[in-house]
Design an enzyme around this catalytic site. Sequence first.
Site, PDB file in Angstrom:
ATOM      1  N   GLU A  92       0.833  -1.201   0.000  1.00 10.27           N
ATOM      2  CA  GLU A  92       0.000   0.000   0.000  1.00 10.27           C
ATOM      3  C   GLU A  92       0.868   1.251   0.000  1.00 10.27           C
ATOM      4  O   GLU A  92       1.972   1.254   0.564  1.00 10.27           O
ATOM      5  CB  GLU A  92      -0.906   0.011   1.236  1.00 10.27           C
ATOM      6  CG  GLU A  92      -1.988  -1.054   1.157  1.00 10.27           C
ATOM      7  CD  GLU A  92      -2.905  -1.079   2.376  1.00 10.27           C
ATOM      8  OE1 GLU A  92      -4.105  -1.266   2.187  1.00 10.27           O
ATOM      9  OE2 GLU A  92      -2.417  -0.932   3.515  1.00 10.27           O
ATOM     10  N   CYS A 105       3.487   8.432   0.962  1.00 11.63           N
ATOM     11  CA  CYS A 105       4.052   7.563   1.989  1.00 11.63           C
ATOM     12  C   CYS A 105       4.226   6.189   1.334  1.00 11.63           C
ATOM     13  O   CYS A 105       3.245   5.564   0.934  1.00 11.63           O
ATOM     14  CB  CYS A 105       3.043   7.528   3.135  1.00 11.63           C
ATOM     15  SG  CYS A 105       3.470   6.395   4.433  1.00 11.63           S
ATOM     16  N   CYS A 112       6.472  -6.485   7.580  1.00  6.78           N
ATOM     17  CA  CYS A 112       7.614  -5.998   8.352  1.00  6.78           C
ATOM     18  C   CYS A 112       7.976  -7.044   9.403  1.00  6.78           C
ATOM     19  O   CYS A 112       7.093  -7.643  10.023  1.00  6.78           O
ATOM     20  CB  CYS A 112       7.288  -4.672   9.035  1.00  6.78           C
ATOM     21  SG  CYS A 112       8.699  -3.984   9.929  1.00  6.78           S
ATOM     22  N   CYS A 116       6.743  -4.575  16.041  1.00  4.80           N
ATOM     23  CA  CYS A 116       6.360  -3.584  17.061  1.00  4.80           C
ATOM     24  C   CYS A 116       4.913  -3.867  17.477  1.00  4.80           C
ATOM     25  O   CYS A 116       4.054  -4.103  16.633  1.00  4.80           O
ATOM     26  CB  CYS A 116       6.503  -2.167  16.515  1.00  4.80           C
ATOM     27  SG  CYS A 116       8.197  -1.838  15.988  1.00  4.80           S
ATOM     28  N   CYS A 119       1.808  -1.825  16.126  1.00  5.52           N
ATOM     29  CA  CYS A 119       1.723  -1.570  14.687  1.00  5.52           C
ATOM     30  C   CYS A 119       1.070  -2.734  13.956  1.00  5.52           C
ATOM     31  O   CYS A 119       1.503  -3.878  14.084  1.00  5.52           O
ATOM     32  CB  CYS A 119       3.131  -1.323  14.140  1.00  5.52           C
ATOM     33  SG  CYS A 119       3.207  -1.173  12.351  1.00  5.52           S
ATOM     34  N   CYS A 332      -0.735   6.137   9.988  1.00  4.09           N
ATOM     35  CA  CYS A 332       0.472   5.440  10.443  1.00  4.09           C
ATOM     36  C   CYS A 332       0.119   4.129  11.125  1.00  4.09           C
ATOM     37  O   CYS A 332      -0.724   4.091  12.009  1.00  4.09           O
ATOM     38  CB  CYS A 332       1.206   6.265  11.493  1.00  4.09           C
ATOM     39  SG  CYS A 332       1.847   7.786  10.894  1.00  4.09           S
TER      40      CYS A 332
HETATM   41  N1  SAH Z   1       9.300   0.954   9.925  1.00  2.58           N
HETATM   42  C1  SAH Z   1       9.483   2.335   9.927  1.00  2.58           C
HETATM   43  C2  SAH Z   1       8.547   3.094   9.021  1.00  2.58           C
HETATM   44  C3  SAH Z   1       7.107   2.657   8.998  1.00  2.58           C
HETATM   45  S1  SAH Z   1       6.165   2.899  10.448  1.00  2.58           S
HETATM   46  C4  SAH Z   1       9.406   2.878  11.336  1.00  2.58           C
HETATM   47  O1  SAH Z   1       9.007   2.149  12.230  1.00  2.58           O
HETATM   48  O2  SAH Z   1       9.776   4.033  11.516  1.00  2.58           O
HETATM   49  C5  SAH Z   1       5.809   4.625  10.387  1.00  2.58           C
HETATM   50  C6  SAH Z   1       5.430   5.249  11.721  1.00  2.58           C
HETATM   51  O3  SAH Z   1       4.137   4.793  12.148  1.00  2.58           O
HETATM   52  C7  SAH Z   1       6.381   4.900  12.856  1.00  2.58           C
HETATM   53  O4  SAH Z   1       6.802   6.084  13.473  1.00  2.58           O
HETATM   54  C8  SAH Z   1       5.519   4.088  13.823  1.00  2.58           C
HETATM   55  O5  SAH Z   1       5.952   4.280  15.140  1.00  2.58           O
HETATM   56  C9  SAH Z   1       4.153   4.657  13.553  1.00  2.58           C
HETATM   57  N2  SAH Z   1       3.053   3.777  13.926  1.00  2.58           N
HETATM   58  C10 SAH Z   1       2.976   2.450  13.788  1.00  2.58           C
HETATM   59  N3  SAH Z   1       1.781   1.994  14.217  1.00  2.58           N
HETATM   60  C11 SAH Z   1       1.076   3.068  14.628  1.00  2.58           C
HETATM   61  C12 SAH Z   1      -0.252   3.248  15.151  1.00  2.58           C
HETATM   62  N4  SAH Z   1      -1.079   2.236  15.290  1.00  2.58           N
HETATM   63  N5  SAH Z   1      -0.648   4.513  15.468  1.00  2.58           N
HETATM   64  C13 SAH Z   1       0.176   5.564  15.268  1.00  2.58           C
HETATM   65  N6  SAH Z   1       1.424   5.440  14.745  1.00  2.58           N
HETATM   66  C14 SAH Z   1       1.870   4.217  14.444  1.00  2.58           C
HETATM   67 FE1  SF4 Z   2       7.778  -2.351  11.244  1.00  2.00          FE
HETATM   68 FE2  SF4 Z   2       5.591  -1.141  12.152  1.00  2.00          FE
HETATM   69 FE3  SF4 Z   2       7.730  -1.383  13.715  1.00  2.00          FE
HETATM   70 FE4  SF4 Z   2       7.815   0.295  11.628  1.00  2.00          FE
HETATM   71  S1  SF4 Z   2       6.495   0.485  13.441  1.00  2.00           S
HETATM   72  S2  SF4 Z   2       9.390  -1.180  12.268  1.00  2.00           S
HETATM   73  S3  SF4 Z   2       6.528  -0.842  10.167  1.00  2.00           S
HETATM   74  S4  SF4 Z   2       6.503  -3.081  12.919  1.00  2.00           S
END
Ligand code: SAH
Ligand code: SF4
Length: 345
Positions: A92, A105, A112, A116, A119, A332
Amino acid sequence: MPKTDLKALSQEEINSYTKDAGLPAFRSRQFIHWIYECYAQSIEEITEFSKKLREELSERAYISNLILLNRQTSKDGTQKFLFGLDDSETIESVLILDEDRLTLCISSQVGCAMGCRFCLTGRFGVKRNLRPHEIIDQVISVNRLILPKRITNIVFMGMGEPLANFDNVVEAIVRITGIMKMSPRKITLSTCGIPPKIIELGKKGLKVNLAISLNATTDAVRSVIMPINKTYPISALLEACRKYPLPVNRRITFEYVLLKGTNDSPEDAHRLIRLLQGIPCKINLIPFNPYSGSEYERPDEKTVMQFQDIVLKADMTVLVRRSKGQDILAACGQLKTGYHSYVSV
Ligand code: SAH
Ligand code: SF4
């Protein structure tokens, strides 16, 4: 012999392809122009070439394309694109409109591996890395879809951890800034924080903006919500940030997803100030974007404002990022479909 995908070639490779095919050098400039500026999706579309030349070329080469599977528009104008890849995986990309800026974006991986906990993308694991042209084609494809407008900014904040697909992401950036002539100032790479890769990125001298998903102020909490922290604790991450060769007048962005009751206390805000002391930076607070089945919640408005206030009082730049496109799961951390193939093979 398999046909050559012209979109998958670097500038040098296009030059050698042209030469090996016995074509004059100006043809490589025309390939570049038609693929990257006219967004041609087939050799047939390169009408500057004679029909005969197009037919001859088509026997040996082609132009690959992401397949647009779905396009959704949010109430706030944010658009989400679902693209199919040639092995039936999906990714996406999200287009965010902000005054005169059109920010795309983009994804760097199918899924991934970083896991995390807050996420959605991280829940499904990683399927594979995107190749350089699959990363770039998100930009080309969306540009074609929004003609005559054009993407002005790119953020690597879609699916995937860009530094876990280092070589391909670096090559994509080289081509976006070289062949496509976008300024590296308009490109931001966001990472969960892999210090050796941050150092390596610095050495590449690409001059792109760096964003770090910090998301916690103690190792105890960060290790729970971001498993990468068990390998590289906050001190190692921030040391790599301090060493990152920032171009003049540029700052590192620290992203901080606010999770109710986990990392949103006034003590966290004070610790954040101390941690980032001496690093030229700005902080983006992102109130958690919920999705069905998420174990975390978004803090209330008062808590968010209080957190921001404390950091502001320390004279730091801190913005609350109201995520866009939540109604279509484009905000995000809400991108997920990459794990599901769209065709069964
Ligand atoms: N993997 C990279 C880029 C993709 S994630 C990274 O982690 O930076 C992009 C951003 O989305 C990151 O800052 C992450 O902390 C944030 N993010 C992930 N899940 C989220 C959620 N459910 N609500 C708000 N931000 C979120
Ligand atoms: Fe991967 Fe989501 Fe963590 Fe970014 S925030 S490193 S996309 S698991």
